[in-house]
Design a protein around this motif. Sequence first.
Motif, PDB file in Angstrom:
ATOM      1  N   ASP A 261      30.174  35.812  45.934  1.00 48.80           N
ATOM      2  CA  ASP A 261      30.433  36.715  44.818  1.00 48.80           C
ATOM      3  C   ASP A 261      31.878  36.567  44.364  1.00 48.80           C
ATOM      4  N   ASN A 262      32.144  37.079  43.161  1.00 48.55           N
ATOM      5  CA  ASN A 262      33.519  37.060  42.660  1.00 48.55           C
ATOM      6  C   ASN A 262      34.452  37.696  43.684  1.00 48.55           C
ATOM      7  N   ASN A 263      35.604  37.069  43.874  1.00 47.42           N
ATOM      8  CA  ASN A 263      36.594  37.630  44.792  1.00 47.42           C
ATOM      9  C   ASN A 263      37.995  37.642  44.201  1.00 47.42           C
ATOM     10  N   VAL A 264      38.127  37.171  42.952  1.00 50.23           N
ATOM     11  CA  VAL A 264      39.446  37.137  42.331  1.00 50.23           C
ATOM     12  C   VAL A 264      39.343  37.654  40.894  1.00 50.23           C
ATOM     13  N   TYR A 265      40.303  38.497  40.547  1.00 53.71           N
ATOM     14  CA  TYR A 265      40.356  39.100  39.215  1.00 53.71           C
ATOM     15  C   TYR A 265      41.819  39.111  38.788  1.00 53.71           C
ATOM     16  N   GLY A 266      42.056  39.146  37.490  1.00 49.93           N
ATOM     17  CA  GLY A 266      43.444  39.208  37.083  1.00 49.93           C
ATOM     18  C   GLY A 266      43.669  39.316  35.593  1.00 49.93           C
TER      19      GLY A 266
ATOM     20  N   THR B  63      41.944  38.174  30.370  1.00 52.71           N
ATOM     21  CA  THR B  63      41.582  38.627  31.711  1.00 52.71           C
ATOM     22  C   THR B  63      40.724  37.547  32.352  1.00 52.71           C
ATOM     23  N   PHE B  64      40.680  37.508  33.672  1.00 51.95           N
ATOM     24  CA  PHE B  64      39.795  36.547  34.324  1.00 51.95           C
ATOM     25  C   PHE B  64      39.128  37.161  35.541  1.00 51.95           C
ATOM     26  N   ALA B  65      38.005  36.568  35.902  1.00 53.55           N
ATOM     27  CA  ALA B  65      37.253  36.954  37.092  1.00 53.55           C
ATOM     28  C   ALA B  65      36.549  35.705  37.596  1.00 53.55           C
ATOM     29  N   GLY B  66      36.442  35.595  38.906  1.00 57.46           N
ATOM     30  CA  GLY B  66      35.750  34.433  39.442  1.00 57.46           C
ATOM     31  C   GLY B  66      35.850  34.338  40.945  1.00 57.46           C
ATOM     32  N   VAL B  67      35.790  33.103  41.410  1.00 59.42           N
ATOM     33  CA  VAL B  67      35.780  32.822  42.840  1.00 59.42           C
ATOM     34  C   VAL B  67      36.890  31.831  43.150  1.00 59.42           C
ATOM     35  N   VAL B  68      37.645  32.133  44.183  1.00 55.60           N
ATOM     36  CA  VAL B  68      38.678  31.222  44.663  1.00 55.60           C
ATOM     37  C   VAL B  68      38.570  31.148  46.185  1.00 55.60           C
ATOM     38  N   ASP B  69      38.826  29.984  46.733  1.00 53.32           N
ATOM     39  CA  ASP B  69      38.944  29.848  48.170  1.00 53.32           C
ATOM     40  C   ASP B  69      40.136  30.716  48.578  1.00 53.32           C
ATOM     41  N   PRO B  70      39.923  31.753  49.390  1.00 50.58           N
ATOM     42  CA  PRO B  70      41.024  32.665  49.723  1.00 50.58           C
ATOM     43  C   PRO B  70      42.250  31.948  50.300  1.00 50.58           C
TER      44      PRO B  70
END
Length: 100
Positions: free
Chosen positions: A2-7, A56-63
């Motif tokens: 699931d999405n884990n990054v927003y900004g 704005t952005f939302a998505g998935v990034v390798d933590p």
Amino acid sequence: MDNNVYGLVRTAANLESLAHAFTNLGWEARTSAWDEYEVECTWCQINIFDSGGMPTFAGVVDPARVDELAGTFSTLDIDYEIELYDRAGDLARRLRPGQR
């Protein structure tokens, strides 16, 4: 995952030019909706869209690579705010220019 990054992206001229700037760094970019763009590389995929006049952005990034995402925005000379969430949905990190 699931999405884990927003900004937020405070200093981008427009969404199209922002997506194009990512491609200049070797990322893939494509239109994902009428006025939204999806940009991705092997470790990150984000959707960039307008939210009340603010990119704005939302998505998935390798933590383990969220600092690289921040570095990408810095390379593009973009003022940003990134929020990384853990698997439980709790805020794990907040990154802004000049912070580590």
